[in-house]
Design an enzyme around this catalytic site. Structure first.
Site: not given
Ligand code: GLA
Length: 397
Positions: A129, A186
């Site tokens: 990430d 997301d």
């Molecule tokens: C980010 C990523 C998500 C998830 C969260 C976890 O927002 O884009 O897919 O992995 O972190 O905290």
């Protein structure tokens, strides 16, 4: 050198969408057992991935990441062994910044030690990430560093880069050695969220192919508004059909985000649909192209008890074609308006005019029904937010 990455879009399950920080050894084991029992593994869903929130808030005195003993009392090696014993691959999560998005320690400046640790535990897949990334660090460089660290670990670990499209990763993430890259923010479990994610990548359809796939996030199929990324507005069955069809047409990685232990029959059949999975996993991995994008016309509107005729919804019609191996096509008709409409697929726009002497023999992938050989065009009646998907074989007529 051996080929390090799977060529086809990775398929599996990830804990984030439904469970967020509410994860445990038991949940992962149960999920793996059910996925084996219900045929997910056999269908190709082989990665079981633990997302954020698996560790303690601090590294230990030797600088090592420590699995939270309350959530994972047997440690990660034992869990990985169990997951492997059922035939799955085991995935974990870290971040290119100094903390994960949920505030746990992550791998900036710890890339080589952490990669070695993941390899020791038996990790096969690392979602990586982009939170808390230092202002003075370089995006491309740090993904390359983790990629090299994974390769140096001695274990074949697929790098699932997740920088949300920052710095146009579709242009370089493959050269860094990632097996897939998140291109968007997301997903949430509603139509607006997944359809706008999909639309945002239509320019990048061609930047995804064998060895490195554009990842438009984990699916929300089966969540119906419950769980970590379910926020009130939820998807309907029709929405899920459309979401899954979009992901399949795009050869996107298919990471299930629902609770597979409690999927209803509709969603289970959807994500195990052999024809849709074959479209996603076609070995030639060709990106789809758009043969129509424009308005749809929905008819039969009523106002004050009277029928007022038709209404036009701009940019809600979408017909996509994916050339597959053996001269087969997949054709998907989407209606993104929220009323039913007729969507037209014009064969001339697919390079098959009447004079070619070729027709298309269509099969509806949702019903299994054979529609026979069509020429010139095919009209589909598509519900609001819905889609029709056909497999088509060229036939000389
Ligand atoms: C980010 C990523 C998500 C998830 C969260 C976890 O927002 O884009 O897919 O992995 O972190 O905290």
């Amino acid at each position: 050198m051996t080929h390090m990455h799977v060529a086809l879009p990775p398929l599996g399950w990830n804990s984030w969408n439904t469970f967020g920080s509410n994860i445990s050894d038991e949940l992962i084991r149960e999920t793996a057992r059910i996925m084996k029992e219900k045929g997910y593994l056999e269908a190709g869903y082989k990665y079981i991935v633990i997302d954020d929130c698996w560790s303690l808030r601090e590294r230990d005195e030797n600088g090592k990441l420590v699995p939270d003993p309350q959530k994972f009392p047997h440690g990660m090696k034992a869990l990985a062994d169990y997951v492997h014993s059922l035939g799955f691959k085991f995935g974990m999560y870290s971040c290119a910044g100094v903390m994960t998005c949920a505030g746990y320690p992550s791998s900036y400046d710890h890339e080589y030690e952490d990669a070695r640790q993941f390899a020791e535990w038996g990790v096969d897949f690392l979602k990586y990430d982009f939170c808390y990334f230092p202002e003075n660090a370089d995006n491309r460089h740090r993904y390359a560093t983790m990629s090299m660290a994974l390769k140096a670990s001695g274990r074949d670990i697929l790098l699932s880069a997740c920088n949300w499209g920052s710095g146009e990763p579709w242009k370089w993430m493959k050269s860094v050695g990632a097996g897939m890259y998140r291109s968007t923010g997301d997903i949430f479990d509603n139509f607006r969220s997944f359809s706008s994610i999909f639309k945002s990548q239509m320019e990048n359809f061609c930047m995804s192919g064998p060895g490195c796939f554009n990842d438009i996030d984990m699916l929300t199929v089966g969540m119906y508004g419950k769980g970590n990324v379910g926020l009130g507005a939820k998807c309907t069955d029709e929405d899920y059909r459309t979401q899954f069809a979009m992901w399949c047409m795009f050869s996107a990685p298919l990471m299930l985000g629902g609770d597979v232990r409690n999927m209803n029959e509709f969603c289970e059949k959807l994500v195990l649909n052999k024809d849709l999975l074959r479209i996603n996993q076609d070995e030639e991995c060709r990106p789809p192209y758009i043969s129509y994008r424009g308005r749809v016309i929905c008819s039969g509107f009523e106002e004050n008890g009277e029928t007022v005729g038709w209404r036009e919804f701009p940019d809600c019609g979408l017909v996509m074609i994916k050339h597959m191996s053996d001269n087969e096509f997949a054709m998907a008709y989407f209606n993104l308006a929220d009323h039913p409409a007729t969507v037209t697929g014009t064969f001339a726009d697919m390079g098959i005019p009447y004079k070619s002497g070729v027709g298309l023999d269509l099969k509806d992938v949702f019903t299994g029904e054979s529609l026979g050989v069509k020429r010139d065009y095919y009209n589909a009646e598509v519900p609001g937010h819905g889609c029709k998907v056909y497999l088509a074989k060229m036939k000389h007529v």
